[in-house]
Scaffold this active site. Structure first.
Site, PDB file in Angstrom:
ATOM      1  N   LYS A  73       9.277   1.857   7.502  1.00  0.00           N
ATOM      2  CA  LYS A  73       8.855   1.356   6.190  1.00  0.00           C
ATOM      3  C   LYS A  73      10.062   1.489   5.257  1.00  0.00           C
ATOM      4  CE  LYS A  73       6.089   0.280   2.793  1.00  0.00           C
ATOM      5  NZ  LYS A  73       5.628  -1.096   2.627  1.00  0.00           N
TER       6      LYS A  73
ATOM      7  N   ASN B  88      -0.631  -8.907   1.337  1.00  0.00           N
ATOM      8  CA  ASN B  88      -0.394  -7.558   0.811  1.00  0.00           C
ATOM      9  C   ASN B  88       0.461  -7.595  -0.435  1.00  0.00           C
ATOM     10  OD1 ASN B  88       2.428  -5.978   1.152  1.00  0.00           O
ATOM     11  ND2 ASN B  88       2.339  -7.716   2.572  1.00  0.00           N
TER      12      ASN B  88
ATOM     13  N   CYS C  21      11.423  -8.288   0.007  1.00  0.00           N
ATOM     14  CA  CYS C  21      10.063  -7.946  -0.420  1.00  0.00           C
ATOM     15  C   CYS C  21       9.658  -8.889  -1.550  1.00  0.00           C
ATOM     16  CB  CYS C  21       9.999  -6.490  -0.893  1.00  0.00           C
ATOM     17  SG  CYS C  21       8.355  -6.083  -1.502  1.00  0.00           S
TER      18      CYS C  21
ATOM     19  N   LYS D 184      17.423  -8.490   6.244  1.00  0.00           N
ATOM     20  CA  LYS D 184      16.097  -9.126   6.338  1.00  0.00           C
ATOM     21  C   LYS D 184      15.929 -10.054   5.130  1.00  0.00           C
ATOM     22  CE  LYS D 184      11.182  -8.137   7.056  1.00  0.00           C
ATOM     23  NZ  LYS D 184      10.193  -7.081   7.323  1.00  0.00           N
TER      24      LYS D 184
ATOM     25  N   ASN E 247      10.275 -12.090   6.319  1.00  0.00           N
ATOM     26  CA  ASN E 247       9.365 -11.216   5.597  1.00  0.00           C
ATOM     27  C   ASN E 247       8.152 -12.077   5.232  1.00  0.00           C
ATOM     28  OD1 ASN E 247       8.164  -9.230   3.872  1.00  0.00           O
ATOM     29  ND2 ASN E 247      10.193  -8.360   3.530  1.00  0.00           N
ATOM     30  N   THR E 248       7.187 -11.516   4.546  1.00  0.00           N
ATOM     31  CA  THR E 248       5.987 -12.274   4.189  1.00  0.00           C
ATOM     32  C   THR E 248       6.334 -13.401   3.209  1.00  0.00           C
ATOM     33  OG1 THR E 248       5.630 -10.553   2.556  1.00  0.00           O
ATOM     34  CG2 THR E 248       4.316 -10.439   4.569  1.00  0.00           C
TER      35      THR E 248
HETATM   36  C1  FMN Z   1       1.149  -4.083   4.144  1.00  0.00           C
HETATM   37  C2  FMN Z   1       2.520  -4.581   4.452  1.00  0.00           C
HETATM   38  C3  FMN Z   1       3.618  -3.860   4.026  1.00  0.00           C
HETATM   39  C4  FMN Z   1       4.922  -4.314   4.288  1.00  0.00           C
HETATM   40  N1  FMN Z   1       5.978  -3.572   3.878  1.00  0.00           N
HETATM   41  C5  FMN Z   1       7.242  -3.972   4.163  1.00  0.00           C
HETATM   42  C6  FMN Z   1       8.359  -3.177   3.812  1.00  0.00           C
HETATM   43  O1  FMN Z   1       8.243  -2.080   3.260  1.00  0.00           O
HETATM   44  N2  FMN Z   1       9.592  -3.654   4.124  1.00  0.00           N
HETATM   45  C7  FMN Z   1       9.792  -4.849   4.763  1.00  0.00           C
HETATM   46  O2  FMN Z   1      10.937  -5.217   5.033  1.00  0.00           O
HETATM   47  N3  FMN Z   1       8.732  -5.613   5.129  1.00  0.00           N
HETATM   48  C8  FMN Z   1       7.474  -5.212   4.843  1.00  0.00           C
HETATM   49  N4  FMN Z   1       6.408  -5.966   5.256  1.00  0.00           N
HETATM   50  C9  FMN Z   1       6.633  -7.241   5.967  1.00  0.00           C
HETATM   51  C10 FMN Z   1       6.537  -7.078   7.485  1.00  0.00           C
HETATM   52  O3  FMN Z   1       7.514  -6.199   7.980  1.00  0.00           O
HETATM   53  C11 FMN Z   1       6.697  -8.437   8.206  1.00  0.00           C
HETATM   54  O4  FMN Z   1       7.961  -8.966   7.888  1.00  0.00           O
HETATM   55  C12 FMN Z   1       5.621  -9.451   7.799  1.00  0.00           C
HETATM   56  O5  FMN Z   1       4.358  -8.839   7.667  1.00  0.00           O
HETATM   57  C13 FMN Z   1       5.515 -10.606   8.812  1.00  0.00           C
HETATM   58  O6  FMN Z   1       5.141 -10.113  10.091  1.00  0.00           O
HETATM   59  P1  FMN Z   1       3.630 -10.254  10.664  1.00  0.00           P
HETATM   60  O7  FMN Z   1       3.262 -11.701  10.589  1.00  0.00           O
HETATM   61  O8  FMN Z   1       3.710  -9.713  12.062  1.00  0.00           O
HETATM   62  O9  FMN Z   1       2.769  -9.433   9.769  1.00  0.00           O
HETATM   63  C14 FMN Z   1       5.096  -5.523   5.001  1.00  0.00           C
HETATM   64  C15 FMN Z   1       3.982  -6.246   5.439  1.00  0.00           C
HETATM   65  C16 FMN Z   1       2.693  -5.790   5.196  1.00  0.00           C
HETATM   66  C17 FMN Z   1       1.517  -6.580   5.683  1.00  0.00           C
END
Ligand code: FMN
Length: 370
Positions: A46, A88, A154, A191, A218-219
């Site tokens: 994280k 999120n 982020c 990232k 990332n999201t």
């Molecule tokens: C609740 C939550 C918290 C996240 N926190 C971080 C974070 O602290 N740092 C980061 O680089 N990405 C963070 N992400 C993004 C994820 O690492 C990932 O890039 C994103 O969810 C896409 O992958 P997925 O489709 O498998 O969820 C977070 C995602 C979620 C859902």
């Protein structure tokens, strides 16, 4: 000989190419230890910052689901609905660097063969802020972290010099990456945010700054839906919401498009693919387009917090795939479909008639006369 699931990425040897991405599954020592026990090849912690952050009141993550027999989409729990996406608005780790430091050292000692990547984030508006990046990087690598991932992505940081606001600015991406590279003794992954016009521009900034790899995605910047009964967003605090990040199945095709752009622009660079993966067949898309590793978040969150069944499916799937195709390692397939993504004009037309990229009238239907 059985297939070899290991791979080498940015000079690091991974037991398998599957990592937990930076998110709740990697927010604590106990989670990360459980993840390695379950078989994940690596984890990205994280995101660690220097200063404590405080999250919103109430849930930080919700899951949007689709009904099987109607177009209805909602976060409300109901039977037989399929996962559409995660949403999120969680900030970076609410634990400080001091909290993380001894834990990183203990994790690495307990699992020396598994890859521990520290995700870090600071501001970037001044030399002092850039030194914060260096402080974070130095502290994590001193504890044995194998690589650093720079969170330039982020989507819900208000500060204009943090998170995806940095990732939208090619120069800042380059400056932050270069600052970390000045002190790093381990590979540095950047990232990037998918929420820009052309991710190749920011990736070029990262590589100019010396990045060893790009992680994407990332999201995606997004809002929860509004409940038609209450006219409130499905996630809100006192009626208010701010933009957050979409992950999970809905972003798989979106993230693949970003990866395709990146791997075509930089065919000799390293990429870690993220977005919507829960099965090996999803991960395979990323490998075929040119990623050397992949990362998973949403699917793991929904599987006992660290994804023990997800990683089993991924490694079993990889093994089955390599055996069926007669290949030895995943490296044999990385990028083999990269060049199948071409401009529209390169796709065959049903007739001999030449397509002119939409500049002239051919190809359009005649107006219908009633
Ligand atoms: C609740 C939550 C918290 C996240 N926190 C971080 C974070 O602290 N740092 C980061 O680089 N990405 C963070 N992400 C993004 C994820 O690492 C990932 O890039 C994103 O969810 C896409 O992958 P997925 O489709 O498998 O969820 C977070 C995602 C979620 C859902």
């Amino acid at each position: 000989m059985p297939p070899d699931l290991s791979t080498t990425f940015t000079g690091l040897r991974f037991p398998n190419p599957f990592l937990l991405s930076s998110a709740p599954p990697t927010e604590s020592e106990s989670n990360i230890l459980r993840a390695f026990e379950a078989g994940w090849g690596g984890v990205v912690t994280k995101t660690i910052g220097l200063h404590p952050v405080v999250n919103v009141v109430g849930p930080k993550t919700k899951f949007l689901r689709a009904d099987a027999d109607s177009p209805h989409l909602s976060m409300k729990k109901r039977p037989a609905a399929a996962l559409h996406s995660s949403w999120n608005w969680e900030l970076i780790s609410d634990k400080t660097l001091d909290w993380w430091v001894p834990r990183l050292g203990r994790i690495k000692k307990a699992f020396p063969q598994h890859i521990l990547v520290a995700s870090i984030m600071a501001g970037s508006g001044s030399d002092t802020e850039l030194r914060h990046w260096q402080e974070l990087a130095t502290a994590c690598q001193e504890q044995g972290c194998d690589a650093l991932e720079l969170n330039l992505s982020c989507p819900h940081m208000d500060r204009p010099d943090m998170g995806s606001n940095v990732g939208k600015d090619q120069q800042l991406v380059s400056i932050v990456t270069k600052s970390v590279k000045e002190v790093s003794t381990v590979p540095v992954w950047a990232k990037l945010t998918p929420s820009t016009t052309d991710i190749v521009v920011e990736a070029r900034g990262a590589f100019l700054g010396g990045a060893d790899a790009i992680s994407s995605s990332n999201t995606f910047t997004s809002l929860p839906l509004i409940d038609p009964a209450t006219l409130d967003f499905e996630v809100h605090v006192d009626g208010l919401v701010s933009t957050g990040g979409l992950g999970g199945p809905a972003i798989l095709p979106l993230s693949l498009a970003k990866i395709s752009q990146l791997t075509q622009a930089f065919p000799n660079k390293s990429f870690s693919g993220i977005g919507g993966i829960s099965l090996f067949e999803h991960a395979l898309n990323y490998f075929l387009l040119g990623c050397g590793t992949v990362q998973i978040c949403t699917a793991a969150m929904l599987d006992h917090a660290v994804g023990p069944n997800v990683i089993r499916e991924l490694t079993d799937g990889l093994e089955r795939f390599l055996e069926a195709k007669g290949w030895r390692r995943i490296d044999d397939v990385v990028g083999v479909r990269r060049d199948r993504v071409v401009a529209q004009s390169k796709i065959r037309r049903p007739t001999e008639k030449e397509y002119r990229g939409g500049y002239e009238a051919e190809g359009y239907a005649e107006p219908t006369t009633v």
